[in-house]
Design a protein around this motif. Structure first.
Motif, short mmCIF file in Angstrom:
data_model
loop_
_atom_site.label_atom_id
_atom_site.label_comp_id
_atom_site.label_asym_id
_atom_site.label_seq_id
_atom_site.Cartn_x
_atom_site.Cartn_y
_atom_site.Cartn_z
N TYR A 178 55.02 61.24 11.04
CA TYR A 178 54.43 59.91 10.92
C TYR A 178 53.39 59.94 9.80
CZ TYR A 178 50.25 61.68 13.30
OH TYR A 178 49.12 62.39 13.63
N GLU A 179 53.12 58.77 9.26
CA GLU A 179 52.10 58.66 8.22
C GLU A 179 51.43 57.30 8.31
OE1 GLU A 179 54.55 59.92 5.04
OE2 GLU A 179 55.44 57.96 4.69
N LEU A 180 50.21 57.24 7.83
CA LEU A 180 49.43 56.01 7.78
C LEU A 180 49.32 55.58 6.33
CD1 LEU A 180 46.56 57.09 10.23
CD2 LEU A 180 48.81 56.13 10.79
N ALA A 181 49.81 54.40 6.02
CA ALA A 181 49.81 53.94 4.63
C ALA A 181 49.79 52.42 4.59
CB ALA A 181 51.05 54.46 3.89
N GLY A 182 48.97 51.87 3.70
CA GLY A 182 48.95 50.43 3.46
C GLY A 182 48.63 49.60 4.67
N GLY A 183 47.91 50.17 5.65
CA GLY A 183 47.58 49.43 6.86
C GLY A 183 48.66 49.50 7.93
N TYR A 184 49.60 50.43 7.78
CA TYR A 184 50.71 50.55 8.73
C TYR A 184 50.83 51.98 9.25
CZ TYR A 184 52.16 46.04 6.86
OH TYR A 184 52.19 44.73 6.47
N GLY A 231 50.85 65.68 10.66
CA GLY A 231 51.50 64.39 10.78
C GLY A 231 52.91 64.50 11.34
N SER A 232 53.09 65.41 12.30
CA SER A 232 54.42 65.63 12.87
C SER A 232 54.35 65.49 14.38
CB SER A 232 54.95 67.01 12.49
OG SER A 232 54.13 68.03 13.03
N PHE A 233 55.53 65.40 15.01
CA PHE A 233 55.56 65.29 16.46
C PHE A 233 56.86 65.86 17.02
CE2 PHE A 233 57.57 61.34 15.04
CZ PHE A 233 58.63 61.18 15.93
N ARG A 234 56.77 66.24 18.28
CA ARG A 234 57.94 66.64 19.07
C ARG A 234 57.94 65.80 20.33
NH1 ARG A 234 59.63 71.96 17.54
NH2 ARG A 234 61.27 71.73 19.10
N VAL A 235 59.10 65.71 20.97
CA VAL A 235 59.19 64.87 22.17
C VAL A 235 59.88 65.63 23.29
CG1 VAL A 235 61.34 63.82 21.34
CG2 VAL A 235 60.02 62.66 23.09
N GLU A 236 59.36 65.45 24.49
CA GLU A 236 59.97 66.00 25.70
C GLU A 236 60.26 64.84 26.63
OE1 GLU A 236 58.95 69.02 29.45
OE2 GLU A 236 57.49 68.71 27.83
N VAL A 237 61.47 64.80 27.17
CA VAL A 237 61.88 63.69 28.04
C VAL A 237 62.07 64.20 29.46
CG1 VAL A 237 63.80 62.13 28.57
CG2 VAL A 237 62.89 62.26 26.26
N MET A 238 61.54 63.45 30.41
CA MET A 238 61.61 63.80 31.84
C MET A 238 62.27 62.66 32.60
SD MET A 238 57.65 64.89 31.62
CE MET A 238 57.48 63.50 30.49
N GLY A 239 62.91 63.00 33.70
CA GLY A 239 63.49 61.98 34.56
C GLY A 239 64.80 61.40 34.04
N LYS A 240 65.41 62.05 33.08
CA LYS A 240 66.71 61.64 32.57
C LYS A 240 67.69 62.80 32.75
CE LYS A 240 66.99 58.10 30.95
NZ LYS A 240 67.07 56.75 31.56
N SER A 241 68.93 62.62 32.31
CA SER A 241 69.93 63.69 32.45
C SER A 241 69.53 64.90 31.63
CB SER A 241 71.30 63.19 32.01
OG SER A 241 71.30 62.92 30.62
N LEU A 242 70.04 66.06 32.02
CA LEU A 242 69.74 67.30 31.28
C LEU A 242 70.21 67.21 29.84
CD1 LEU A 242 70.57 70.07 33.93
CD2 LEU A 242 68.32 69.34 33.12
N SER A 243 71.36 66.57 29.62
CA SER A 243 71.88 66.47 28.25
C SER A 243 70.97 65.60 27.39
CB SER A 243 73.30 65.91 28.26
OG SER A 243 73.34 64.61 28.82
N THR A 244 70.46 64.50 27.96
CA THR A 244 69.54 63.64 27.22
C THR A 244 68.25 64.37 26.91
OG1 THR A 244 70.45 61.58 28.10
CG2 THR A 244 68.17 61.51 27.33
N ALA A 245 67.72 65.09 27.89
CA ALA A 245 66.49 65.86 27.68
C ALA A 245 66.68 66.90 26.59
CB ALA A 245 66.07 66.53 28.99
N GLU A 246 67.84 67.56 26.58
CA GLU A 246 68.10 68.58 25.56
C GLU A 246 68.21 67.96 24.17
OE1 GLU A 246 71.23 72.22 24.55
OE2 GLU A 246 71.66 70.83 26.20
N ILE A 247 68.92 66.85 24.07
CA ILE A 247 69.05 66.17 22.79
C ILE A 247 67.69 65.75 22.26
CG2 ILE A 247 69.87 64.02 21.71
CD1 ILE A 247 72.42 64.35 23.44
N CYS A 248 66.88 65.16 23.12
CA CYS A 248 65.56 64.68 22.69
C CYS A 248 64.65 65.83 22.27
CB CYS A 248 64.92 63.86 23.78
SG CYS A 248 65.72 62.25 24.04
N SER A 249 64.81 66.99 22.89
CA SER A 249 63.99 68.14 22.53
C SER A 249 64.29 68.63 21.11
CB SER A 249 64.20 69.28 23.52
OG SER A 249 65.48 69.89 23.36
N LYS A 250 65.41 68.23 20.57
CA LYS A 250 65.81 68.65 19.23
C LYS A 250 65.40 67.66 18.15
CE LYS A 250 69.72 71.35 20.96
NZ LYS A 250 71.20 71.54 20.93
N ILE A 251 64.81 66.54 18.55
CA ILE A 251 64.33 65.56 17.57
C ILE A 251 63.17 66.14 16.78
CG2 ILE A 251 63.15 63.34 17.31
CD1 ILE A 251 64.79 62.32 19.68
#
Length: 229
Positions: A211-217, A187-207
């Motif tokens: 996620y979880e499914l509960a109560g219909g959400y 239930g985990s994820f990582r993100v890679e960003v393309m087409g943005k500045s190198l600094s934004t891509a680096e920051i997003c790579s560190k996120i």
């Protein structure tokens, strides 16, 4: 007028969605007392929007109280994101029947993202607007109903990631500029960003996200640490 809590408390967010430094609060959309300037933000809105906004702001006040932060009204920035106290990072989300907020001290985290969605399959016709070419290729390996459910999860975790990175980058990211790697077993994820500045891509790579499914959400959470390799 000081905020008052009158909604039905929901307890869907588990202790594993966010690290321990994050305080959360949940409720149903409802009309309750808010500060006058908070009400002014939604003065011309329909009742449903007012109830969701109110529920979100009440959750934000409750979460800040849990964090031990004394604050007044929570207004909004020009981009309509919540204007948090200077020493706080946070996120508010709401959907039909459910509102929640997550906050932390800025010394602990650089960013938080929270997203709530109804746990229902995404119309596959919309998947091309949400998913990258690579994501679509991977999803097509699943049966139709399962791929549509996973596409909805991808939509939710991208929303959480976008909220998480924005205070650091001040950049808006399109759905097709972000590529999610889901670990459905954890239930985990990582993100890679393309087409943005190198600094934004680096920051997003560190996120770091879960996620979880509960109560219909679908409940998605993302955090950005100060020092993350």
């Amino acid at each position: 007028m000081n905020p008052s809590y009158q909604g039905i408390c929901k307890k869907l967010i588990s202790g594993s969605l966010f690290p321990d430094v994050v305080a959360t609060a949940e409720t149903t959309p409802h009309i309750a007392n808010m500060y006058e300037q908070e009400w002014a933000i939604v003065a011309g809105a329909i009742d449903e929007r007012k109830a969701e906004f109110c529920g979100g702001r009440i959750c934000a006040h409750q979460a800040l109280k849990k964090l031990g932060v004394l604050q007044g009204q929570i207004l909004q920035n020009k981009d309509r994101s919540p204007l948090w106290p200077e020493n706080v990072v946070g996120s508010i989300s709401h959907t039909k029947g459910y509102c929640a907020a997550a906050v932390a001290c800025a010394r602990e985290l650089k960013g938080i993202g929270l997203d709530l969605e109804i746990d229902s399959p995404l119309d596959w016709k919309l998947s091309g607007l949400v998913c990258s070419t690579n994501e679509l290729a991977r999803l097509k390996a699943y049966p139709p109903n399962e791929r549509c459910k996973l596409a909805k999860i991808i939509f939710s975790v991208k929303e959480a990631a976008f909220k998480c990175q924005f205070p650091s980058t001040k950049e808006f990211i399109d759905y097709n500029q972000a590529e999610i790697s889901l670990d459905v077993d954890k239930g985990s994820f990582r993100v890679e960003v393309m087409g943005k500045s190198l600094s934004t891509a680096e920051i997003c790579s560190k996120i770091r996200g879960r996620y979880e499914l509960a109560g219909g959400y679908i409940i998605s959470g993302a955090v950005l640490y100060h020092n993350e390799n």
